[in-house]
Write a protein that holds these residues in place. Structure first.
Motif, short mmCIF file in Angstrom:
data_model
loop_
_atom_site.label_atom_id
_atom_site.label_comp_id
_atom_site.label_asym_id
_atom_site.label_seq_id
_atom_site.Cartn_x
_atom_site.Cartn_y
_atom_site.Cartn_z
N SER A 20 0.17 21.90 74.35
CA SER A 20 1.44 22.04 73.84
C SER A 20 1.23 22.72 72.47
N TRP A 21 2.63 23.09 72.08
CA TRP A 21 2.61 23.95 70.73
C TRP A 21 3.37 23.13 69.89
N ASN A 22 2.75 23.35 68.78
CA ASN A 22 3.52 22.65 67.60
C ASN A 22 3.76 23.68 66.47
N GLY B 22 -5.97 24.17 69.13
CA GLY B 22 -6.21 23.55 67.81
C GLY B 22 -6.87 24.56 66.70
N HIS B 23 -7.16 25.68 67.16
CA HIS B 23 -7.63 26.71 66.03
C HIS B 23 -6.63 27.31 65.11
N TYR C 151 1.82 26.97 83.44
CA TYR C 151 2.19 27.44 82.04
C TYR C 151 3.62 26.43 81.95
N ARG C 152 4.63 26.85 82.67
CA ARG C 152 5.88 25.91 82.74
C ARG C 152 5.69 24.52 82.73
N SER C 153 4.53 24.01 83.70
CA SER C 153 4.19 22.45 83.66
C SER C 153 3.59 21.88 82.57
N GLY C 154 3.30 22.86 81.69
CA GLY C 154 2.51 22.27 80.27
C GLY C 154 0.99 22.33 80.23
#
Length: 284
Positions: free
Chosen positions: A281-283, A81-82, A274-277
């Motif tokens: 999450s990336w927005n 969130g930064h 990483y693959r399993s999240g």
């Protein structure tokens, strides 16, 4: 006085249209514990309406990144969130720890207007006890970084982390890393005391320095033996130095891409997580 073990030339390794010299690792040196990696981007001048920095979203685990913006800027965003835009003279410190996704690109202003760009990114290892610690990010602008002067103002040091002459750096390092960018005018001289057991990171960004009687030119990394506690640094032309030192961790280093762990199994786990999240999450 510390003696120099070897001087390593940074390898020219451009990334798309971004001028890049990789000072660590190279064919002659893998790492200087706990300093793992250094990319020197630029110096170069971008035209208006450019593509900016190419470092879109990517993951990290098990290490820290310290990014020095000498010219230009960086727009940072991560999965914790930064978000920030750090301009010339500023520094970013990110602990990847247990894992996060981040992007480091140019601001919209820089993409529109262009201008000079020079950036260093240093990767510092984390000991096993901190590899899965919570990630964090701190970005500070030029005016938030303490400045020390020596040799009647001919040497100016920006104190990034650690202590120097009872002054504390802009960032707190949980592992006791000392980091400073140091600017020398021609003929300047600086004496630095460093504990015998510490490993030294000595990268000449520009110019040429004489350290303990040996010349080190720009785009070169000096590796030292652990046989003394003092450096005498003299400048020939205007010169800029990235100086670091720290106790080595003396732990196994297993790195693959953006992950730095202690075992191959931990690297495989990092990719699975990483693959399993699990890195957030990336927005975009």
């Amino acid at each position: 006085m510390r003696s120099i073990k070897r001087i390593h030339e940074a390898a020219y390794s451009p990334i798309a249209d971004l001028v890049t010299y990789r000072a660590l690792p190279t064919q002659s040196v893998e790492y200087i514990d706990p300093f793992l990696f250094l990319n020197h981007h630029g110096p170069q001048v971008y035209a208006p309406h450019n593509h900016g920095l190419p470092f879109g979203p990517h993951p990290h685990r098990g290490m820290e990144t310290v990014t020095f913006i000498l010219e230009g800027d960086i727009a940072h965003k991560d999965s914790s969130g930064h978000e920030s835009v750090i301009k010339a003279g500023g520094v970013q410190w990110m602990r990847a720890g247990s894992g996060l996704i981040h992007a480091e690109v140019s601001s919209e202003e820089f993409i529109d207007e262009g201008g000079p760009l020079e950036i260093l990114q240093l990767w510092v290892n984390l000991p096993a006890r901190l590899k899965m610690a919570n990630p964090y990010y701190v970005g500070k602008q030029r005016e938030e970084i303490p400045v020390l002067q020596f040799d009647e103002g001919k040497v100016t040091a920006n104190l990034i982390s650690g202590k120097w002459q009872n002054t504390s750096g802009a960032f707190e390092s949980e592992t006791g890393i000392f980091l400073s960018t140091i600017y020398f005018k021609p003929g300047a001289k600086l004496e630095v005391e460093i504990p015998d057991a510490h490993q030294i990171f000595f990268y000449v960004i520009s110019g040429e320095l004489i350290v303990n009687g040996t010349a080190v030119r720009s785009l070169h990394l000096a590796e030292f033996n652990n046989d003394g506690n003092s450096l005498t640094i003299e400048a020939k032309p205007n010169s800029v130095l990235l100086l670091g030192h720290a106790m080595p961790f003396n732990e196994p280093v297993v790195s693959h891409g953006p992950f730095v762990m202690n075992t191959e199994e931990e690297i495989m786990q990092a990719y699975d997580d990483y693959r399993s999240g699990k890195f957030g999450s990336w927005n975009g």
